[in-house]
Design a protein around this motif. Sequence first.
Motif, PDB file in Angstrom:
ATOM      1  N   LEU A 112      29.434 -34.621 100.350  1.00  0.00           N
ATOM      2  CA  LEU A 112      28.861 -35.019 101.639  1.00  0.00           C
ATOM      3  C   LEU A 112      29.812 -35.977 102.350  1.00  0.00           C
ATOM      4  O   LEU A 112      30.540 -36.726 101.697  1.00  0.00           O
ATOM      5  N   PRO A 113      29.796 -35.993 103.685  1.00  0.00           N
ATOM      6  CA  PRO A 113      30.669 -36.927 104.416  1.00  0.00           C
ATOM      7  C   PRO A 113      30.422 -38.389 104.015  1.00  0.00           C
ATOM      8  O   PRO A 113      31.348 -39.194 103.970  1.00  0.00           O
ATOM      9  N   THR A 114      29.173 -38.738 103.693  1.00  0.00           N
ATOM     10  CA  THR A 114      28.843 -40.124 103.332  1.00  0.00           C
ATOM     11  C   THR A 114      29.418 -40.537 101.978  1.00  0.00           C
ATOM     12  O   THR A 114      29.444 -41.715 101.654  1.00  0.00           O
ATOM     13  N   SER A 115      29.842 -39.551 101.175  1.00  0.00           N
ATOM     14  CA  SER A 115      30.493 -39.897  99.900  1.00  0.00           C
ATOM     15  C   SER A 115      31.870 -39.246  99.813  1.00  0.00           C
ATOM     16  O   SER A 115      32.325 -38.876  98.729  1.00  0.00           O
ATOM     17  N   ASP A 116      32.539 -39.142 100.961  1.00  0.00           N
ATOM     18  CA  ASP A 116      33.903 -38.608 100.991  1.00  0.00           C
ATOM     19  C   ASP A 116      34.853 -39.680 100.430  1.00  0.00           C
ATOM     20  O   ASP A 116      34.956 -40.768 100.987  1.00  0.00           O
TER      21      ASP A 116
ATOM     22  N   LEU B  33      27.135 -47.284  99.010  1.00  0.00           N
ATOM     23  CA  LEU B  33      27.912 -46.065  99.302  1.00  0.00           C
ATOM     24  C   LEU B  33      28.946 -46.267 100.414  1.00  0.00           C
ATOM     25  O   LEU B  33      30.110 -45.900 100.239  1.00  0.00           O
ATOM     26  N   PRO B  34      28.566 -46.864 101.559  1.00  0.00           N
ATOM     27  CA  PRO B  34      29.614 -47.104 102.564  1.00  0.00           C
ATOM     28  C   PRO B  34      30.681 -48.092 102.067  1.00  0.00           C
ATOM     29  O   PRO B  34      31.841 -48.016 102.472  1.00  0.00           O
ATOM     30  N   LEU B  35      30.292 -49.009 101.174  1.00  0.00           N
ATOM     31  CA  LEU B  35      31.269 -49.963 100.638  1.00  0.00           C
ATOM     32  C   LEU B  35      32.310 -49.246  99.786  1.00  0.00           C
ATOM     33  O   LEU B  35      33.514 -49.482  99.908  1.00  0.00           O
TER      34      LEU B  35
ATOM     35  N   ASN C 215      33.721 -44.432 104.599  1.00  0.00           N
ATOM     36  CA  ASN C 215      33.925 -43.442 105.656  1.00  0.00           C
ATOM     37  C   ASN C 215      33.147 -43.858 106.916  1.00  0.00           C
ATOM     38  O   ASN C 215      31.973 -43.564 107.075  1.00  0.00           O
ATOM     39  N   GLU C 216      33.844 -44.566 107.807  1.00  0.00           N
ATOM     40  CA  GLU C 216      33.176 -45.141 108.988  1.00  0.00           C
ATOM     41  C   GLU C 216      32.520 -44.074 109.854  1.00  0.00           C
ATOM     42  O   GLU C 216      31.401 -44.241 110.334  1.00  0.00           O
TER      43      GLU C 216
ATOM     44  N   ILE D 180      31.702 -54.395 106.373  1.00  0.00           N
ATOM     45  CA  ILE D 180      31.630 -53.351 105.335  1.00  0.00           C
ATOM     46  C   ILE D 180      33.038 -53.058 104.819  1.00  0.00           C
ATOM     47  O   ILE D 180      33.273 -52.954 103.618  1.00  0.00           O
ATOM     48  N   HIS D 181      33.990 -52.957 105.749  1.00  0.00           N
ATOM     49  CA  HIS D 181      35.359 -52.601 105.364  1.00  0.00           C
ATOM     50  C   HIS D 181      36.002 -53.688 104.498  1.00  0.00           C
ATOM     51  O   HIS D 181      36.603 -53.390 103.460  1.00  0.00           O
TER      52      HIS D 181
END
Length: 442
Positions: A123-127, A383-385, A389-390, A407-408
Amino acid sequence: MTSHQNMGTHTFHTPFGKIVALKQNGVIKAKSIRYAHSERYKMPVPIQPSDSEIVFREKTPVCPQVISPLLERLIEKTDLEKFEVDESPLFLSITRPENFTDEKLPVVVWIHGGSYEVGCGDLPTSDPEIWVKEQRLIVVSVSYRLGLFGFLGGDEKRPANLGLFDIIEALRWIKANIGSFGGNSENITLFGQSSGGDAIAHLMISEDVEHLFQRVIIHSAPLGFRHKRQKMSAELFRKTEYLKDETDVLKMMEEYGQHLPSVMKYGLKASMPFCLQYGYPPLCKEEESLSKWKHNAKKYDVLIGLNNDETAFYVKTAEEGMYTYLHSSILDKIVRATTRFIYEKPAHIFAENYAQGGGNIYLFTIHSKIRHNHIGASHCVDLPLIFGNEEAWKSAQLLKGVPWEYIHENGKKLRALWAEFARKGNISDDSERPEILELRKI
């Protein structure tokens, strides 16, 4: 092997066959490789090596599932055009750095979450593209059977734990082939979030997994839901018996929802109706599980933990229902109590037990340090951490009011620590820690 154009292809020559991969943004991705095939309610059968080129698919294969409106609101809208429903979704994708010398890179195997009911590996959220480039590691994302197809069973016609057998089959494939992608087959770390973390914890005590992995990273595993599920599973198993030979998978998806166990009757664990089942292969009986983890403690390095406000995701964002009219201080108490019961206390018990067995184990908590962040460090905020994938995360409700820069910055430090653990099984006291992280060796 440097590419001057933004996108191209690269062919990997492996024992499995010639695999065509996509080259873009500084990484090479071999997408949607079928590692095994399965018929309904049957064990996975490994795919045999092929002489013809194995080419990536246009659409991502995904197990039949019911889209969760809550997840769509909090994380991302599902673009159905990009997915292809497949009852045998036994595929994996490999992402590695494009520029490459002869070094053997550490391998991280991503096992996705979604209550054993929704999601897929790709998924894009876990790329993992950003993590792979920053830390020079290989990430393999695994998809497996879910829900009715993978995690509900009870007899020989419909066996339990098929999704877990799928993951084991994927690990065998990875062990045999990852060397051809530049990976170190003797340094494999399993990394899972939510039900993916729960699956990994149980792989540590499964039969026939010797030497398939060396370390595990377990995020937000709902280990508090693993106890005394037998009656609930048997009820759902019985009530869905009439659907077992249904050829229309969409009908199966629509109908099983009417038979889900009630929270009133079975308590909070009914909110996760599908799960691993003790007492069926490849697992031991429930009462043997803790001693088995203790017994296996010297085999695997472990990094386990949670987010401080795990259940805020569900409690504070309910659009209607029992929580809407409650005062925020009461909501905070509900979040604390449920987070403690489902995630925190079981993780502590797991860690203490494992350490007593002589295991190398770290325990972490991720906090929110932003003052006006309504839901804090909720389920999935890791997951975003980690994946950073912004594009995929920027409109997620989960991060409302949280600047991406925050986050970044925290994510970059977290990715470095987790990669350090994946490389050598420990985290140095000198390594820089993000301000949101509390981490200690048990």
